[in-house]
Design a protein around this motif. Structure first.
Motif, PDB file in Angstrom:
ATOM      1  N   HIS A  66       0.874  -1.048   0.153  1.00 49.64           N
ATOM      2  CA  HIS A  66      -0.179   0.339  -0.002  1.00 49.64           C
ATOM      3  C   HIS A  66       0.912   1.083  -0.310  1.00 49.64           C
ATOM      4  O   HIS A  66       1.572   1.766   0.672  1.00 49.64           O
ATOM      5  N   HIS A  68       1.253   4.952  -2.497  1.00 48.57           N
ATOM      6  CA  HIS A  68       1.141   6.386  -2.949  1.00 48.57           C
ATOM      7  C   HIS A  68       2.265   7.289  -3.633  1.00 48.57           C
ATOM      8  O   HIS A  68       2.739   7.846  -2.967  1.00 48.57           O
ATOM      9  N   HIS A 215      -8.719   2.066   1.805  1.00 51.11           N
ATOM     10  CA  HIS A 215      -8.515   2.437   3.134  1.00 51.11           C
ATOM     11  C   HIS A 215      -9.432   2.141   3.914  1.00 51.11           C
ATOM     12  O   HIS A 215     -10.638   2.399   4.004  1.00 51.11           O
ATOM     13  N   HIS A 252      -4.610  -0.738   6.384  1.00 55.23           N
ATOM     14  CA  HIS A 252      -4.726  -0.560   7.132  1.00 55.23           C
ATOM     15  C   HIS A 252      -5.315  -1.237   8.197  1.00 55.23           C
ATOM     16  O   HIS A 252      -4.435  -2.116   9.180  1.00 55.23           O
ATOM     17  N   ASP A 303       2.656   2.961   2.652  1.00 57.26           N
ATOM     18  CA  ASP A 303       1.907   4.215   2.886  1.00 57.26           C
ATOM     19  C   ASP A 303       2.574   5.721   2.077  1.00 57.26           C
ATOM     20  O   ASP A 303       4.044   4.990   1.386  1.00 57.26           O
TER      21      ASP A 303
HETATM   22 ZN    ZN Z   1      -3.047   5.253   1.997  1.00 57.92          ZN
END
Ligand code: ZN
Length: 435
Positions: A66, A68, A215, A252, A303
């Motif tokens: 996960h 970005h 998420h 998460h 993340d």
């Molecule tokens: Zn994220």
């Protein structure tokens, strides 16, 4: 015998049962698979290409399940705030100024950083997906990518357009980069996409065999409103909208109760644990050992770089093992081997992508970790070191799909200096526009 071979020689291999054995690893570069593992497979002269692994450990390439990636442009831009304020006051206004070229530059910076720390595979939720795909193609990595959808605060037309874009790019780019790119439809979260549109997106994606990534249960502020409004837990709501398939994966899963852990185990939906981001935004402590005990597939993710602040998955390994013990109030929780598995096999399983195992027939996605550094001496237990002591900068070579992406710490597929300089310049301009 493969005719186009890459020999990773002289090292020790981390096998799927967590044993470490003296072995060469022979790769067929033609189909990108491991064809043989064992001592003294062939001389360097007989192989078409060789990588020296002597003194090191050959392990599966890490899976950052996960991130970005383009958020590297916002690394260090805003820190020390809770999730909601951080997003609304800093991150979203800056992201509103992002151009396609910015996303390309930020993604390439993220990919260079990941390759340099042994990550071969990642999941990316962002915008301007065609640019992300082009960067993955060039870098030679493997990824599951998608367009992040937010509908709250938008009029009906632009909300629908956002959902359409996520579905359209997921259909168009699935199988791109010689099959190394797969896609997912990516509603941002259960609270930032309105229910009717979420239902539509999930149904359409699943009809076409496209998984969903979102998420979920990241903070209490996100969980409480759902419980108040609907008198049910968020993952019960997610299940009701059709979201928890065995190909879907959730980022998460910090605030999940027992009923939700059971539901995840029943449905086969994976959770991507992001310990550094959860600590930095004070989101909470995910019950990782309880998830593992219930049989839930758990992967690891960094993340975005704005909430971490780097993309070195070895940091996540260590954080996951340590935070897992605090969360369970038990020093035996989330042991080294479990953390290593989450970062490799768990990640590949969560993303339904090849890799994650050093075994014959598996995809040749590999990281060769140097064990020469002072902070790795002595090496009583190599698996312990991989979880607790290795840093991304200890990775010597990175291989994905049988292709060498980094040799002796030199990235071969992207021009590192140019990537860093371009990203630096674009980040300065981006922030100036946003302020
Ligand atoms: Zn994220």
């Amino acid at each position: 015998m493969a005719s186009d071979t890459l020999l990773v020689s002289g090292g020790r291999a981390l096998r799927p049962d967590a044993t470490v054995v003296e072995a060469d690893v022979l790769v067929d570069r033609g189909d990108g698979r491991i064809v043989e593992i064992g001592p003294d497979l062939m001389t360097d002269r007989d192989a078409d290409e060789t990588l020296d692994a002597s003194g090191g450990i050959v392990m599966p390439g890490l899976v950052n399940a996960h991130t970005h990636a383009a958020m590297t442009l916002l690394r260090g831009y805003a820190d020390d705030k809770p999730l909601d304020a951080w997003l609304r006051e800093d991150i979203w206004p800056a992201e509103a100024e992002l151009t396609a070229e910015d996303v390309r530059a930020g993604t390439e910076l993220g990919l260079v950083e990941m390759i340099r720390s042994g990550t071969t595979t990642f999941a990316d939720m962002y915008f301007h997906v065609p640019e992300v795909v082009a960067a993955v193609d060039e870098a030679g990595m493997r990824a599951r990518v998608g367009h992040g959808v937010v509908t709250v605060g938008k009029d009906d037309e632009s909300a629908r357009a956002d959902v359409r874009e996520s579905l359209d790019v997921a259909r168009e780019y699935d199988g791109a980069a010689d099959g190394r790119v797969r896609t997912a439809v990516m509603p941002h979260s259960l609270t930032t996409v309105d229910e009717p549109l979420l239902r539509e997106a999930v149904a359409e994606a699943h009809e076409d065999g496209i998984p969903i990534h979102t998420h979920a249960n990241e903070t209490r502020d996100e969980v409480d409103p759902i419980v108040e409004e609907r008198s049910e837990r968020p993952l019960s709501y997610a299940d009701d909208v059709g979201l928890l398939s065995d190909a879907d994966f959730l980022a998460h899963g910090v605030h999940v109760d027992e009923s939700e852990i059971e539901l995840l185990a029943e449905r086969g939906t994976a959770v991507v644990h992001c310990p550094a981001s959860n600590m930095k935004l004070a989101s909470g402590i995910a019950p990782v050992q309880a998830l593992l005990d219930a049989g839930v597939t758990v992967a690891l993710g960094t993340d975005g770089a704005a909430s971490n602040n780097d993309l070195d998955l070895f940091d996540e390994l260590r954080d996951a093992a340590m935070l897992g013990k605090i969360g369970a109030d038990d020093a035996s929780a989330v042991p080294a081997e479990a953390a290593v598995t989450m970062a490799t096999e768990g990640g590949a399983a969560a993303l339904s992508l090849p890799g994650g195992r050093v075994e014959v027939g598996a995809a040749a996605d590999l990281a060769v970790v140097d064990f020469d550094a002072p902070h790795l001496a002595p090496a009583h237990d190599p698996v312990s070191h991989l979880a607790y002591a290795v840093r991304g900068s200890d990775v010597r070579h990175t291989v994905c799909d049988g292709r060498v992406l980094m040799r002796d710490r030199e990235v071969l597929t992207l021009d590192e200096r140019e990537v860093v300089e371009t990203a630096r310049q674009r980040a300065v301009d981006l922030v100036a526009r946003a302020e």
